[in-house]
Design a protein around this motif. Structure first.
Motif, PDB file in Angstrom:
ATOM      1  N   ASN A   1       0.841  -1.275   0.013  1.00  0.00           N
ATOM      2  CA  ASN A   1       0.045  -0.041   0.034  1.00  0.00           C
ATOM      3  C   ASN A   1       0.933   1.332   0.020  1.00  0.00           C
ATOM      4  O   ASN A   1       0.704   2.137  -0.707  1.00  0.00           O
ATOM      5  N   ILE A   2       1.922   1.208   0.731  1.00  0.00           N
ATOM      6  CA  ILE A   2       2.939   2.476   0.850  1.00  0.00           C
ATOM      7  C   ILE A   2       3.339   2.583  -0.538  1.00  0.00           C
ATOM      8  O   ILE A   2       3.424   3.985  -1.113  1.00  0.00           O
ATOM      9  N   LEU A   3       3.946   1.647  -1.106  1.00  0.00           N
ATOM     10  CA  LEU A   3       4.458   1.792  -2.562  1.00  0.00           C
ATOM     11  C   LEU A   3       3.635   2.342  -3.742  1.00  0.00           C
ATOM     12  O   LEU A   3       3.916   3.115  -4.502  1.00  0.00           O
ATOM     13  N   TYR A   4       2.234   1.785  -3.414  1.00  0.00           N
ATOM     14  CA  TYR A   4       1.495   2.020  -4.649  1.00  0.00           C
ATOM     15  C   TYR A   4       0.949   3.872  -4.274  1.00  0.00           C
ATOM     16  O   TYR A   4       0.997   4.176  -5.281  1.00  0.00           O
ATOM     17  N   ASN A   5       0.530   3.974  -3.043  1.00  0.00           N
ATOM     18  CA  ASN A   5       0.503   5.485  -2.797  1.00  0.00           C
ATOM     19  C   ASN A   5       1.469   6.236  -2.986  1.00  0.00           C
ATOM     20  O   ASN A   5       1.400   7.532  -3.275  1.00  0.00           O
ATOM     21  N   ALA A   6       2.863   5.885  -3.046  1.00  0.00           N
ATOM     22  CA  ALA A   6       4.030   6.798  -3.453  1.00  0.00           C
ATOM     23  C   ALA A   6       4.145   6.680  -4.918  1.00  0.00           C
ATOM     24  O   ALA A   6       5.049   7.374  -5.294  1.00  0.00           O
ATOM     25  N   GLY A   7       3.468   5.974  -5.815  1.00  0.00           N
ATOM     26  CA  GLY A   7       3.299   6.092  -7.101  1.00  0.00           C
ATOM     27  C   GLY A   7       4.470   5.131  -7.659  1.00  0.00           C
ATOM     28  O   GLY A   7       4.744   5.104  -8.714  1.00  0.00           O
ATOM     29  N   ARG A   8       5.001   4.192  -6.718  1.00  0.00           N
ATOM     30  CA  ARG A   8       5.954   3.380  -7.291  1.00  0.00           C
ATOM     31  C   ARG A   8       5.351   1.856  -7.652  1.00  0.00           C
ATOM     32  O   ARG A   8       5.186   0.917  -6.848  1.00  0.00           O
ATOM     33  N   PHE A   9       4.668   2.177  -8.741  1.00  0.00           N
ATOM     34  CA  PHE A   9       3.502   1.138  -9.201  1.00  0.00           C
ATOM     35  C   PHE A   9       4.345  -0.210  -9.485  1.00  0.00           C
ATOM     36  O   PHE A   9       3.881  -1.428  -8.977  1.00  0.00           O
ATOM     37  N   GLU A  10       5.461  -0.253 -10.079  1.00  0.00           N
ATOM     38  CA  GLU A  10       6.047  -1.413 -10.471  1.00  0.00           C
ATOM     39  C   GLU A  10       6.750  -2.428  -9.109  1.00  0.00           C
ATOM     40  O   GLU A  10       6.209  -3.501  -9.007  1.00  0.00           O
ATOM     41  N   ASP A  11       7.220  -1.443  -8.051  1.00  0.00           N
ATOM     42  CA  ASP A  11       7.687  -2.090  -7.053  1.00  0.00           C
ATOM     43  C   ASP A  11       6.356  -2.560  -5.960  1.00  0.00           C
ATOM     44  O   ASP A  11       6.418  -3.575  -5.631  1.00  0.00           O
ATOM     45  N   ALA A  12       5.263  -1.837  -6.204  1.00  0.00           N
ATOM     46  CA  ALA A  12       4.000  -2.109  -5.613  1.00  0.00           C
ATOM     47  C   ALA A  12       3.481  -3.391  -6.135  1.00  0.00           C
ATOM     48  O   ALA A  12       3.225  -4.355  -5.268  1.00  0.00           O
ATOM     49  N   ALA A  13       3.667  -3.703  -7.316  1.00  0.00           N
ATOM     50  CA  ALA A  13       3.225  -4.729  -8.058  1.00  0.00           C
ATOM     51  C   ALA A  13       3.951  -6.031  -7.607  1.00  0.00           C
ATOM     52  O   ALA A  13       3.334  -7.226  -7.253  1.00  0.00           O
ATOM     53  N   ARG A  14       5.112  -5.973  -7.421  1.00  0.00           N
ATOM     54  CA  ARG A  14       6.076  -6.982  -7.043  1.00  0.00           C
ATOM     55  C   ARG A  14       5.896  -7.170  -5.551  1.00  0.00           C
ATOM     56  O   ARG A  14       5.602  -8.461  -5.405  1.00  0.00           O
ATOM     57  N   VAL A  15       5.687  -6.336  -4.631  1.00  0.00           N
ATOM     58  CA  VAL A  15       5.443  -6.599  -3.221  1.00  0.00           C
ATOM     59  C   VAL A  15       4.091  -7.278  -3.239  1.00  0.00           C
ATOM     60  O   VAL A  15       3.917  -8.276  -2.428  1.00  0.00           O
ATOM     61  N   LEU A  16       3.079  -6.824  -3.978  1.00  0.00           N
ATOM     62  CA  LEU A  16       1.730  -7.308  -3.988  1.00  0.00           C
ATOM     63  C   LEU A  16       1.759  -8.892  -4.459  1.00  0.00           C
ATOM     64  O   LEU A  16       0.688  -9.692  -3.918  1.00  0.00           O
ATOM     65  N   LYS A  17       2.560  -8.969  -5.296  1.00  0.00           N
ATOM     66  CA  LYS A  17       2.660 -10.610  -5.940  1.00  0.00           C
ATOM     67  C   LYS A  17       3.330 -11.343  -4.824  1.00  0.00           C
ATOM     68  O   LYS A  17       2.847 -12.597  -4.564  1.00  0.00           O
ATOM     69  N   GLN A  18       4.136 -10.651  -4.050  1.00  0.00           N
ATOM     70  CA  GLN A  18       4.961 -11.459  -3.022  1.00  0.00           C
ATOM     71  C   GLN A  18       3.919 -11.915  -1.992  1.00  0.00           C
ATOM     72  O   GLN A  18       3.778 -12.699  -1.399  1.00  0.00           O
ATOM     73  N   LEU A  19       3.223 -10.752  -1.844  1.00  0.00           N
ATOM     74  CA  LEU A  19       1.751 -10.885  -0.599  1.00  0.00           C
ATOM     75  C   LEU A  19       1.150 -11.929  -1.274  1.00  0.00           C
ATOM     76  O   LEU A  19       0.513 -12.898  -0.249  1.00  0.00           O
TER      77      LEU A  19
END
Length: 632
Positions: free
Chosen positions: A330-348
């Protein structure tokens, strides 16, 4: 103050004010003159009090000293409890094998019946190890075993502890929140009654966590506040840290960022700085990352969340790892780091999938274990029932065999006398050619009486066998059967100059019984009345239809005589086989003692009732009721 009173106080406030327990035990250690058993008790109280305030190193040292002290003084029960305390410190340090080894030593020492309740506490701790090792079926089995012992001993505190642990297992491992809440409510009721604030705080926190899972933060908030208030002064540090974290998370979900931040930076910060337990800092940092995320300080929030994620992973606290990973996404997504957010959410997603799979597998193993136990219990019970039925059948056959042996012995005894008489008469006739006609007639009459007597006994044997194998189904007209038997009975009554009278109120007396049973009932009752009535008297038989209090219809037969009657003791024993009663036949007739027993059995088979009204010297009246058939 008296040493014993102080020691009792230290024990009584152990779960409400453990710091006071520590003060008392330290004072008694320095100043008190204690017996060896009281000293061991003091060490055990002090060790547990240090657990409650989070001073694990000091507590473990005291527990180790207690082990050596109890060994030196031969205090076996206290030694078992000391091993259990040492095991708890190993468990806190995640040394589960070490904890289990110490618990096993405690179990061996506390295996005596008088230590049964102490053993329940050992079972709880062993179950906790199994729980952490994902052996959930073994954990539940031991929890239930401990609960059974505690209930038997009426130990409410141990019951409450078991229920609390089972509640957590159902909520976090078996994903059965409804069962979890039921166990939590039962435990809370016990803790409330005991005034146990530590236990009650755990129940409040567990229930609040369940409400949070359902998205009911408003309902969870007052429970978390109450749990926090109960734990502030006297609770395990990791439990208090979890409560702070839960309260801050709840406030953030309700949008109350200001209060959440104030609690974090003031109360929680001060607490975690003074707490020696590593988990308190972990929960504090997680809460800090959540507050920073709510304040949109994404960079710092992400850094702290990353740092603390590995700490929870090392402790194998999977639920927290999932929550932190979700926060990072959620932090990465709201910070605009969408690729990193996608990676973390895939990990999640992968982590959650693996966690769900492992929990599902654990639940399947648990349910299979339950099913296996249920099947074994069912098979055992089935085998037991078979054995019981077999034993009952064997007993029944043994009773029948014994009854047959007794009856055959009685029959042989009864037949011996008339057979001797007949042999003697036959010998007299054969060897005495000078007998007159009158003498021969008299001897012939004597043999006739003897033969008739033997035939009567043999007939009773045959009747008894037929009654065992007779069919009791079908409808029979009692009027037709009984009138035929009474006409035959007129002959034997006339031989004794006894008048036999009968009256039937109706010819339509259909009863559901076998014909043989109807014959046995009236034949035995009338022949007994004739046998025991004096010559010149009368026997009366009356048959009619009666109703009971619920309007059911019965055929009622009354056989009344003017014989010697029965005593109160006779009335109690008359339907038992082979009983010798007060009355004696009036013409030296023989009695086998089984006639009334056969009547009672025939009446019972027909679903009827029999009773006798009699007094000594005033005759007797037998009343037999048989239910009318449905067609009547």
């Amino acid at each position: 103050m008296n040493t014993a009173i102080l020691l009792s106080e230290a024990e009584s406030v152990l779960r409400s004010n453990p710091r006071r327990s520590i003060e008392i035990t330290e004072t008694l250690t320095v100043n008190g003159m204690l017996s060896s058993s009281d000293m061991a008790r003091l060490q055990l109280i002090a060790s547990r009090a240090h657990i409650h305030v989070g001073q694990f190193e000091a507590g473990e040292l005291i527990a180790s000293q207690a082990v050596e002290f109890c060994k030196h003084h031969g205090l076996l029960r206290e030694l078992g409890l000391a091993f259990m305390e040492c095991g708890i410190f190993r468990f806190v340090n995640s040394d589960f094998e070490g904890a289990l080894s110490l618990y096993q030593q405690a179990e061996r020492l506390l295996a005596e019946p008088e230590y049964h309740n102490d053993l329940a506490r050992v079972y709880i701790n062993v179950a906790n190890v199994y729980n952490r090792q994902a052996e959930y079926h073994n954990a539940i089995s031991l929890y239930e075993k401990a609960l059974s012992i505690a209930r038997e001993a009426n130990d409410e505190l141990t019951q409450a502890k078991v229920l609390t642990n089972i509640s957590g297992l159902y909520q976090y491992i078996l994903h059965d929140p409804e069962s979890s809440v039921q166990y939590t409510d039962l435990a809370a009721e016990l803790y409330q009654r005991l005034g146990d604030t530590i236990g009650l705080a755990k129940c409040l926190f567990n229930k609040a966590s369940y409400l949070m899972q359902l998205g009911k933060a408003e309902e969870a908030l007052p429970l978390l506040r109450q749990a926090l208030e109960s734990r502030l002064n006297f609770s395990e540090p990791d439990e208090l840290a979890m409560t702070y974290h839960g309260l801050i998370r709840c406030l953030l979900e309700l949008g109350n960022i200001g209060e959440a931040r104030m609690i974090l930076e003031k109360d929680f910060f001060r607490f975690q700085k003074t707490s020696p337990v590593p988990t308190t800092e972990m929960y504090y940092k997680f809460s800090q990352a959540q507050v920073l995320y709510a304040l949109k300080d994404y960079n710092q929030a992400y850094q702290i969340a990353t740092d603390v994620e590995q700490s929870f992973a090392d402790k194998a606290i999977d639920e927290m790892v999932v929550s932190i990973t979700e926060l990072k996404g959620n932090i990465l997504y709201n910070a605009g780091r969408f690729e990193d957010a996608a990676r973390v959410l895939k990990q999640l997603h992968d982590t959650k999938t693996q966690l769900i799979r492992s929990k599902a597998e654990a639940k399947l193993v648990f349910l299979k274990g339950k099913l296996d136990i249920a099947l074994v219990q069912a098979e055992t019970e089935l085998e037991r029932l078979k054995n019981v039925e077999l034993a009952q059948l064997v007993k029944h056959l043994e009773d029948l065999h014994k009854e047959n042996d007794e009856y055959v012995a009685l029959l042989a005894h009864e037949l011996r006398s008339p057979l001797h008489t007949i042999r003697a008469v036959c010998g007299l006739i054969a060897h005495n050619k000078n007998l007159s006609t009158d003498e021969l007639i008299s001897l012939e009459h004597e043999m006739h009486v003897m033969v008739t007597r033997m035939l009567d006994m043999i007939t009773q044997v045959l009747d008894r066998t037929k009654q065992r194998h007779a069919s009791h189904e079908g409808t029979v007209n009692a009027h037709t059967v009984w009138e035929h038997v009474l006409n035959v009975a007129l002959i034997s009554a006339a031989e004794k100059n006894i008048s036999l009278h009968w009256e039937f109120e109706s010819a339509g007396l259909q009863v559901k019984a076998s014909e043989r049973d109807l014959i046995s009932i009236i034949d035995n009752l009338v022949s007994n009345s004739v046998k025991y009535s004096p010559p010149g008297s009368s026997v009366e038989v009356h048959v009619g239809i009666v109703q009971d209090e619920v309007n059911r219809k019965f055929v009622e037969m009354c056989v009344k005589d003017n014989g010697p009657g029965f005593s109160e003791d006779d009335l109690k024993r008359m339907f038992r086989p082979y009983e010798t009663l007060t009355a004696r036949p009036t013409a030296d007739e023989q009695s086998s003692g089984i006639g009334l027993h056969l009547v009672k059995r025939a009446v019972d088979r027909a679903g009827g009732q029999i009773r006798c009204e009699s007094e000594l010297a005033n005759g007797a009246a037998f009343y037999v009721r048989l239910p009318l058939s449905e067609q009547q």
